[in-house]
Design a protein around this motif. Sequence first.
Motif, mmCIF file in Angstrom:
data_model
loop_
_atom_site.group_PDB
_atom_site.id
_atom_site.type_symbol
_atom_site.label_atom_id
_atom_site.label_comp_id
_atom_site.label_asym_id
_atom_site.label_seq_id
_atom_site.Cartn_x
_atom_site.Cartn_y
_atom_site.Cartn_z
ATOM 1 N N GLU A 1 5.820 11.574 6.785
ATOM 2 C CA GLU A 1 6.765 10.633 7.396
ATOM 3 C C GLU A 1 7.973 10.423 6.473
ATOM 4 O O GLU A 1 9.120 10.424 6.920
ATOM 5 N N SER B 1 15.998 13.613 7.967
ATOM 6 C CA SER B 1 16.831 13.066 9.042
ATOM 7 C C SER B 1 18.076 12.390 8.478
ATOM 8 O O SER B 1 19.166 12.518 9.036
ATOM 9 N N LEU B 2 17.906 11.666 7.376
ATOM 10 C CA LEU B 2 19.074 11.010 6.767
ATOM 11 C C LEU B 2 20.062 12.061 6.270
ATOM 12 O O LEU B 2 21.276 11.922 6.464
ATOM 13 N N ILE C 1 11.904 11.346 7.224
ATOM 14 C CA ILE C 1 12.978 10.355 7.081
ATOM 15 C C ILE C 1 14.070 10.890 6.165
ATOM 16 O O ILE C 1 15.257 10.816 6.477
ATOM 17 N N VAL D 1 17.799 11.789 -1.875
ATOM 18 C CA VAL D 1 17.106 12.874 -2.555
ATOM 19 C C VAL D 1 15.633 12.904 -2.166
ATOM 20 O O VAL D 1 15.025 13.961 -2.055
ATOM 21 N N ASP D 2 15.069 11.733 -1.977
ATOM 22 C CA ASP D 2 13.638 11.679 -1.667
ATOM 23 C C ASP D 2 13.345 10.375 -0.936
ATOM 24 O O ASP D 2 14.033 9.370 -1.145
ATOM 25 N N ALA D 3 12.338 10.399 -0.085
ATOM 26 C CA ALA D 3 11.911 9.181 0.617
ATOM 27 C C ALA D 3 10.387 9.165 0.658
ATOM 28 O O ALA D 3 9.754 10.186 0.921
ATOM 29 N N ARG D 4 9.827 8.011 0.363
ATOM 30 C CA ARG D 4 8.370 7.816 0.478
ATOM 31 C C ARG D 4 8.148 6.538 1.276
ATOM 32 O O ARG D 4 8.859 5.554 1.087
ATOM 33 N N VAL D 5 7.149 6.563 2.136
ATOM 34 C CA VAL D 5 6.897 5.426 3.007
ATOM 35 C C VAL D 5 5.635 4.700 2.551
ATOM 36 O O VAL D 5 4.660 5.337 2.137
ATOM 37 N N GLY D 6 5.647 3.405 2.613
ATOM 38 C CA GLY D 6 4.453 2.624 2.328
ATOM 39 C C GLY D 6 4.353 1.509 3.344
ATOM 40 O O GLY D 6 5.226 1.349 4.189
ATOM 41 N N LYS D 7 3.263 0.754 3.282
ATOM 42 C CA LYS D 7 3.232 -0.404 4.174
ATOM 43 C C LYS D 7 2.852 -1.653 3.413
ATOM 44 O O LYS D 7 2.319 -1.578 2.298
ATOM 45 N N ILE E 1 0.850 -1.187 0.000
ATOM 46 C CA ILE E 1 0.000 0.000 0.000
ATOM 47 C C ILE E 1 0.888 1.240 0.000
ATOM 48 O O ILE E 1 1.775 1.378 0.853
ATOM 49 N N THR E 2 0.666 2.112 -0.958
ATOM 50 C CA THR E 2 1.455 3.350 -1.040
ATOM 51 C C THR E 2 0.508 4.530 -1.145
ATOM 52 O O THR E 2 -0.612 4.396 -1.631
#
Lengths: 83, 83
Positions: free
Chosen positions: B18, B25-26, B22, B35-41, B8-9
């Motif tokens: 979120e 913070s990195l 992340i 460059v970019d972060a995306r969170v999914g589960k 799921i995104t």
Amino acid sequence: MKKVTVYITLKQGVLDPEGKAIGESLNALGYQEIVDARVGKFIELQVDEGPNLEERMNEMCDRLLANPIIEDYRFQVEEAVQS
Amino acid sequence: MKKVTVYITLKQGVLDPEGKAIGESLNALGYQEIVDARVGKFIELQVDEGPNLEERMNEMCDRLLANPIIEDYRFQVEEAVQS
């Protein structure tokens, strides 16, 4: 540019209340075929190319992305698709 | 028994605070290559075999697992490994 996807799961044996709630809710909705549910998360990173990518990714996972006490992680590196 | 993993995104364009946190913070920890972060589960389901698995999985995703307004989902069916 690389795309790195980090998959984070609770270690085997660690209680997963969210997964349990999902499994029970699906059963309650009539999906009796669901025997177990476990939840994890993944993080898709766009990463500029540079040396030691794998080593640095392991470091990032240990320091920030995962909690090594209760979570396992694995990651997968691909060429980033330009959108 | 089948193992179904549902990913799921957030839909493209939906704000992901979120993921942003992340990524920042990195960068702050010295990982400037991020460059970019995306969170999914993802949800790993153990499912008893039965008819219409794909159709029922789509239904479960639409009714409970994902929020179709802001999230996309996809799932993958494998033979469950007995542990």
